[in-house]
Design an enzyme around this catalytic site. Structure first.
Site, PDB file in Angstrom:
ATOM      1  N   PHE A 135       0.859  -1.188   0.000  1.00  0.00           N
ATOM      2  CA  PHE A 135       0.000   0.000   0.000  1.00  0.00           C
ATOM      3  C   PHE A 135       0.890   1.231   0.000  1.00  0.00           C
ATOM      4  CE2 PHE A 135      -2.612   3.423   1.539  1.00  0.00           C
ATOM      5  CZ  PHE A 135      -3.788   3.224   0.839  1.00  0.00           C
ATOM      6  N   ASP A 220       9.365   2.583   1.622  1.00  0.00           N
ATOM      7  CA  ASP A 220       8.200   3.324   2.110  1.00  0.00           C
ATOM      8  C   ASP A 220       8.068   2.998   3.597  1.00  0.00           C
ATOM      9  OD1 ASP A 220       5.680   4.029   2.963  1.00  0.00           O
ATOM     10  OD2 ASP A 220       4.655   3.427   1.124  1.00  0.00           O
ATOM     11  N   LYS A 249       2.664   9.630   8.425  1.00  0.00           N
ATOM     12  CA  LYS A 249       1.929   9.106   9.588  1.00  0.00           C
ATOM     13  C   LYS A 249       2.430   9.616  10.946  1.00  0.00           C
ATOM     14  CE  LYS A 249      -0.329   5.033   7.675  1.00  0.00           C
ATOM     15  NZ  LYS A 249      -1.716   5.364   7.891  1.00  0.00           N
TER      16      LYS A 249
HETATM   17  C1  LIG Z   1       3.006   2.232   3.836  1.00  0.00           C
HETATM   18  C2  LIG Z   1       2.094   3.369   3.472  1.00  0.00           C
HETATM   19  N1  LIG Z   1       2.405   4.174   2.446  1.00  0.00           N
HETATM   20  C3  LIG Z   1       1.634   5.209   2.093  1.00  0.00           C
HETATM   21  C4  LIG Z   1       0.453   5.475   2.751  1.00  0.00           C
HETATM   22  C5  LIG Z   1      -0.386   6.640   2.333  1.00  0.00           C
HETATM   23  O1  LIG Z   1      -0.281   7.658   3.287  1.00  0.00           O
HETATM   24  P1  LIG Z   1      -1.348   8.855   3.285  1.00  0.00           P
HETATM   25  O2  LIG Z   1      -2.663   8.274   3.654  1.00  0.00           O
HETATM   26  O3  LIG Z   1      -0.794   9.815   4.314  1.00  0.00           O
HETATM   27  O4  LIG Z   1      -1.334   9.439   1.917  1.00  0.00           O
HETATM   28  C6  LIG Z   1       0.070   4.645   3.814  1.00  0.00           C
HETATM   29  C7  LIG Z   1      -1.199   4.871   4.504  1.00  0.00           C
HETATM   30  O5  LIG Z   1      -1.765   4.010   5.128  1.00  0.00           O
HETATM   31  C8  LIG Z   1       0.901   3.571   4.188  1.00  0.00           C
HETATM   32  O6  LIG Z   1       0.582   2.743   5.197  1.00  0.00           O
END
Ligand SMILES: Cc1ncc(COP(=O)(O)O)c(C=O)c1O
Length: 394
Positions: A135, A220, A249
């Protein structure tokens, strides 16, 4: 339905199945609804409230900053963003920082940076390999990067340049690598995809492959960063160093922020290549600096490791007791339990009725992502509620 919930259904696009609870206040690991009902919060804003709700150090830093300077354009220097950049660089293997406002935006920027690197050094290579069940966010490009068909299907055609391959399979990465590949992007632990842990040696093999091919490793760490897995950053546990890392986050305790960090050799943006009006906003950066400094000075990651181990051991006890728990897995305070059938929604509801907020990560799995400074006794409290909820369907 409460007054607020009726208004919500009148005015909002329905992008989320909300839990019928209107939260009005939070402190530490607890929140209260508009009826004054108290809940133990093991969702923490989806792994955002690193130090719990309304932590004093963040209240103080944000209060001071909003009274002093809320926003300027990025053409000017501001102190909080430089302080946050410095503490990030001094405590990671990366050298340079770019601030933005969310996780998806950080990942977008990371991919742009990798493509820019590809233009400069890899004959224009632009493809990024990502994993199934990953994700990476909700923007169009990050939907293409996210290896989950359910997020992709409604938006086809998707932006080009992303290849999703099987997770935990180094051969799949090798096969997908072409002379157009500029980077591989992975989460150290897949969070939204179900708390999927990398197999032993997988991330190290990916890192070695990237070095061999001269392509970039993007990690990420939007969910795993800032102590969540028991070290300040997830990569520290796998003997690897990313070329680019993204954060969001938990970085600023709930004030929106995102960050791209990169090694010097990869920091190839030049003026005008990338930007953001709010990115590096002084209030968000003051919150980020206060959060990160507290996390580092107080070894919050050490707490995560200890409490996380205790949490998993207590969940293992529940697994012995309830045969329909098929798996307990996690790293630090990013933990999941999996069931033999699709009871996660009913467990969320049963826990809610008993005063505990938890997250359904898959129809048959729950995820626990509490504040990083929770105690063993808060874990005990949560697990006695969970035990009661599990017993109710036994
Ligand atoms: C690993 C990861 N990357 C990216 C995101 C996306 O972040 P945002 O919701 O702040 O755009 C999330 C959100 O859950 C995530 O868990």
């Amino acid at each position: 339905m409460s007054h607020w919930q009726e208004l919500e259904s009148k005015y909002f696009m329905k992008t989320v199945e909300r839990i019928p609870l209107t939260l009005v206040r939070g402190q530490g690991a607890r929140v209260w609804d508009d009826d004054g009902q108290e809940y133990l919060d093991f969702v923490a804003g989806w792994a955002v409230n690193s130090l719990g709700h309304c932590p004093p150090v963040v209240i103080e830093a944000v209060g001071e900053q909003v009274r002093t300077l809320i926003q300027t354009s990025n053409q000017f220097y501001t102190v909080p963003q430089i302080q946050l950049a410095e503490i990030l660089v001094q405590n990671s293997c990366l050298d340079k920082v770019f601030f933005c406002n969310s996780g998806a935006e950080a990942n977008e920027g990371a991919v742009k940076l990798a493509r820019r690197y590809g233009k400069n050094y890899l004959d224009g290579a632009y493809e990024v390999i990502t994993a199934m069940s990953s994700f990476h966010g909700r923007t169009l490009s990050m939907v293409a990067a996210t290896g989950q068909p359910k997020f992709q299907q409604p938006y086809i055609p998707l932006p080009v340049g992303f290849t999703n391959v099987e997770y935990n399979n180094i051969e799949a990465i090798k096969e997908a690598t072409t002379d157009q590949t500029c980077a591989i992007m992975l989460e150290p632990v897949q969070g939204e995809g179900g708390v999927n842990l990398p197999n032993d040696g997988y991330l190290a093999a990916v890192s070695t492959w990237c070095d061999q091919k001269g392509i970039l490793l993007i990690l990420d760490e939007i969910q795993t960063g800032v102590g969540r897995t028991g070290t300040l950053f997830g990569y520290e546990q796998y003997g690897i160093e990313p070329d680019i890392m993204t954060l969001a986050k938990g970085l600023a305790s709930g004030i929106p922020i995102g960050a791209i960090l990169a090694k010097d050799k990869v920091s190839v943006f030049t003026p005008g290549d990338h930007g953001s009006t709010f990115g590096g906003n002084p209030v968000a950066c003051a919150a980020g600096y206060a959060t990160l400094k507290y996390v580092i000075d107080n070894d919050v990651a050490g707490n995560v490791k200890r409490v996380g181990q205790y949490f998993v051991s207590r969940l293992e006890e529940l697994k012995q007791k309830f045969q329909f728990i098929t798996d307990v897995r996690g790293r630090g305070l990013l933990i999941a339990v999996e069931f033999s059938s699709e009871i996660a929604n009913s467990m969320v509801k049963a826990c809610l009725d008993r005063g505990l907020l938890i997250n359904r990560v898959k129809p048959n799995a729950l995820r626990f992502i509490p504040p990083l400074n929770i105690t063993n006794s808060e874990v005990d409290e949560a697990l006695s509620i969970l035990d009661g909820a599990l017993s109710s369907i036994d």
